[in-house]
Motif scaffolding. Structure first.
Motif, PDB file in Angstrom:
ATOM      1  N   GLN A  97       0.822  -1.198   0.000  1.00 60.24           N
ATOM      2  CA  GLN A  97       0.000   0.000   0.000  1.00 60.24           C
ATOM      3  C   GLN A  97       0.865   1.260   0.000  1.00 60.24           C
ATOM      4  O   GLN A  97       1.981   1.263   0.530  1.00 60.24           O
ATOM      5  CB  GLN A  97      -0.933   0.008   1.212  1.00 60.24           C
ATOM      6  CG  GLN A  97      -1.998  -1.077   1.174  1.00 60.24           C
ATOM      7  CD  GLN A  97      -3.017  -0.928   2.287  1.00 60.24           C
ATOM      8  OE1 GLN A  97      -2.786  -0.229   3.268  1.00 60.24           O
ATOM      9  NE2 GLN A  97      -4.155  -1.592   2.146  1.00 60.24           N
ATOM     10  N   LYS A 101      -3.424   3.187   0.962  1.00 62.61           N
ATOM     11  CA  LYS A 101      -4.330   2.630  -0.044  1.00 62.61           C
ATOM     12  C   LYS A 101      -3.556   1.719  -0.994  1.00 62.61           C
ATOM     13  O   LYS A 101      -2.348   1.892  -1.200  1.00 62.61           O
ATOM     14  CB  LYS A 101      -4.992   3.759  -0.856  1.00 62.61           C
ATOM     15  CG  LYS A 101      -5.787   4.734  -0.004  1.00 62.61           C
ATOM     16  CD  LYS A 101      -6.263   5.922  -0.827  1.00 62.61           C
ATOM     17  CE  LYS A 101      -7.463   5.568  -1.655  1.00 62.61           C
ATOM     18  NZ  LYS A 101      -8.681   5.411  -0.852  1.00 62.61           N
ATOM     19  N   TRP A 102      -4.271   0.759  -1.585  1.00 64.11           N
ATOM     20  CA  TRP A 102      -3.664  -0.080  -2.600  1.00 64.11           C
ATOM     21  C   TRP A 102      -3.427   0.741  -3.873  1.00 64.11           C
ATOM     22  O   TRP A 102      -4.118   1.733  -4.115  1.00 64.11           O
ATOM     23  CB  TRP A 102      -4.580  -1.264  -2.934  1.00 64.11           C
ATOM     24  CG  TRP A 102      -4.779  -2.227  -1.813  1.00 64.11           C
ATOM     25  CD1 TRP A 102      -5.917  -2.435  -1.097  1.00 64.11           C
ATOM     26  CD2 TRP A 102      -3.805  -3.129  -1.280  1.00 64.11           C
ATOM     27  NE1 TRP A 102      -5.728  -3.400  -0.145  1.00 64.11           N
ATOM     28  CE2 TRP A 102      -4.435  -3.858  -0.234  1.00 64.11           C
ATOM     29  CE3 TRP A 102      -2.461  -3.409  -1.567  1.00 64.11           C
ATOM     30  CZ2 TRP A 102      -3.775  -4.821   0.512  1.00 64.11           C
ATOM     31  CZ3 TRP A 102      -1.799  -4.383  -0.834  1.00 64.11           C
ATOM     32  CH2 TRP A 102      -2.455  -5.068   0.193  1.00 64.11           C
ATOM     33  N   GLU A 286     -14.384  -7.055   4.336  1.00 69.27           N
ATOM     34  CA  GLU A 286     -13.420  -6.050   4.783  1.00 69.27           C
ATOM     35  C   GLU A 286     -12.238  -6.681   5.503  1.00 69.27           C
ATOM     36  O   GLU A 286     -11.141  -6.120   5.532  1.00 69.27           O
ATOM     37  CB  GLU A 286     -14.103  -5.038   5.704  1.00 69.27           C
ATOM     38  CG  GLU A 286     -15.032  -4.076   5.006  1.00 69.27           C
ATOM     39  CD  GLU A 286     -14.291  -2.889   4.408  1.00 69.27           C
ATOM     40  OE1 GLU A 286     -14.599  -1.753   4.786  1.00 69.27           O
ATOM     41  OE2 GLU A 286     -13.394  -3.105   3.567  1.00 69.27           O
ATOM     42  N   ASP A 289      -9.154  -7.771   2.854  1.00 70.91           N
ATOM     43  CA  ASP A 289      -8.260  -6.669   2.477  1.00 70.91           C
ATOM     44  C   ASP A 289      -7.150  -7.131   1.538  1.00 70.91           C
ATOM     45  O   ASP A 289      -5.965  -6.950   1.805  1.00 70.91           O
ATOM     46  CB  ASP A 289      -7.651  -6.029   3.727  1.00 70.91           C
ATOM     47  CG  ASP A 289      -7.028  -4.664   3.389  1.00 70.91           C
ATOM     48  OD1 ASP A 289      -7.491  -4.028   2.421  1.00 70.91           O
ATOM     49  OD2 ASP A 289      -6.087  -4.256   4.089  1.00 70.91           O
ATOM     50  N   ASP A 298     -11.207  -4.387  -5.118  1.00 67.64           N
ATOM     51  CA  ASP A 298     -10.646  -4.926  -3.876  1.00 67.64           C
ATOM     52  C   ASP A 298     -11.777  -5.290  -2.924  1.00 67.64           C
ATOM     53  O   ASP A 298     -12.961  -5.207  -3.264  1.00 67.64           O
ATOM     54  CB  ASP A 298      -9.694  -3.917  -3.236  1.00 67.64           C
ATOM     55  CG  ASP A 298     -10.435  -2.702  -2.695  1.00 67.64           C
ATOM     56  OD1 ASP A 298     -11.499  -2.346  -3.239  1.00 67.64           O
ATOM     57  OD2 ASP A 298      -9.958  -2.097  -1.715  1.00 67.64           O
ATOM     58  N   HIS A 300     -12.823  -3.813  -0.232  1.00 67.81           N
ATOM     59  CA  HIS A 300     -13.655  -2.691   0.185  1.00 67.81           C
ATOM     60  C   HIS A 300     -14.721  -2.371  -0.860  1.00 67.81           C
ATOM     61  O   HIS A 300     -15.881  -2.103  -0.520  1.00 67.81           O
ATOM     62  CB  HIS A 300     -12.780  -1.456   0.429  1.00 67.81           C
ATOM     63  CG  HIS A 300     -13.530  -0.284   0.969  1.00 67.81           C
ATOM     64  ND1 HIS A 300     -13.955  -0.212   2.274  1.00 67.81           N
ATOM     65  CD2 HIS A 300     -13.949   0.862   0.376  1.00 67.81           C
ATOM     66  CE1 HIS A 300     -14.596   0.928   2.477  1.00 67.81           C
ATOM     67  NE2 HIS A 300     -14.617   1.596   1.333  1.00 67.81           N
TER      68      HIS A 300
END
Length: 333
Positions: A97, A101-102, A286, A289, A298, A300
């Motif tokens: 990340q 965030k990815w 969630e 992840d 993803d 989320h």
């Protein structure tokens, strides 16, 4: 047209209310931020490309507020990630990340396009649900305004979610978190109000309890926003607070569903418990992840997708609930 303007005005009111608090915040670093090749890539890119401001950025990206340094950051995230994926075996988790965030692949300047899309679907589910409430629940019914209130909070929450997943700025992050918190807390407010029928004017103590419960919820939310804004932008605290509030209302709705089904064994009376079970299963995404598939989808974003059907289903229950309440009143009469 009047309905559309009214809903838009409600959303703008939320934006104005949260604007000051949203300007205050902190950001947390991630593993990718500390990679030497990422830092070097960003510095070289800015030195070579950002001397003339943002003139090298395409117009459609500038419309989405992308700047030259931000473009360098985005490009280097994917350059470094592609190198690590081609170099390291999968068990070493080469995808890391950056800035919490990815590394997503943007579309039309949107950082997390599928989270934006699925947030839009949730927004539309609330919009359509509110239309059903307005068409099927008479204005005189005491639950109508509270059920519509659930919709307004939902519209605001998913609007902020679309903004945040389109472009991650401190203000859009604040709006997303505060909007989600308000929506979750309103869900708890509604569960207590509906289950214990605090919407009614008789007996005399119910209006007093309703006002007291409203005051408690407003106070808790105000303290929540003030703590995050002016004391500590604590992600762990925010998550725990929302989870606790969500668990309480889920327990209330499940118990209410079981109690009501025992008294009135019809399929729709069990819907709240079924919807809660669906939401819990969707929330479990969630916990996974995982890095986004092809840089797009993803866990989320799938969580957002998983809430669309139960949202539409919930409005079906609200309509059924009011219709049953009106039928009961007619029988009493």
């Amino acid at each position: 047209m009047l309905r559309s303007r009214s809903r838009a005005a409600s959303i703008y009111a939320f934006l104005a209310f949260f604007a000051l608090a949203s300007l205050i915040g902190k950001s947390n670093a991630s593993l990718g931020d500390h990679l030497p090749d990422f830092k070097e890539c960003v510095e070289v890119c800015k030195t070579e490309n950002c001397q003339d401001g943002d003139s090298v950025i395409p117009f459609h990206l500038r419309l989405m507020l992308w700047t030259c340094p931000a473009e360098c950051d985005y490009t280097c995230q994917h350059v470094v990630t592609d190198r690590r994926v081609s170099r390291d075996p999968p068990m070493l988790t080469p995808v890391v990340q950056f800035h919490g965030k990815w590394p997503f692949r943007r579309i039309l300047g949107m950082q997390e396009p599928f989270s934006v899309l699925f947030s839009l679907l949730n927004f539309l589910a609330h919009w359509q649900g509110m239309n059903r409430i307005e068409e099927n629940v008479p204005r005189w019914h005491p639950l109508r305004k509270y059920y519509l209130g659930f919709g307004y909070f939902g519209l605001a929450s998913w609007t902020f979610s679309m903004l945040f997943h389109s472009r991650d700025f401190p203000i859009t992050e604040k709006l997303d978190y505060f909007g989600a918190g308000a929506s979750v807390l309103y869900g708890l407010f509604l569960s207590v109000l509906r289950i214990f029928r605090l919407d009614q004017e008789r007996p005399k103590y119910k209006p007093t309890l309703r006002r007291f419960w409203t005051f408690i919820c407003v106070l808790l939310y105000s303290l929540h926003v003030c703590y995050l804004s002016f004391w500590s932008w604590d992600y762990t605290y925010n998550m725990i607070a929302n989870v606790i509030v969500g668990i309480i209302q889920n327990v209330l709705w499940t118990a209410f569903s079981i109690y009501r089904y025992q008294k009135q064994p019809r399929t729709w009376t069990a819907w709240p418990g079924m919807i809660v079970a669906w939401i819990i299963l969707a929330m479990s995404l969630e916990l996974l992840d995982f890095p986004p598939w092809h840089g797009l989808i993803d866990a989320h974003s799938l969580w957002h997708l998983g809430t669309v059907i139960p949202t539409a289903w919930w409005y079906s229950f609200l309509v059924k609930d009011v219709q049953d309440d009106m039928a009961g009143e007619r029988l009493k009469a």
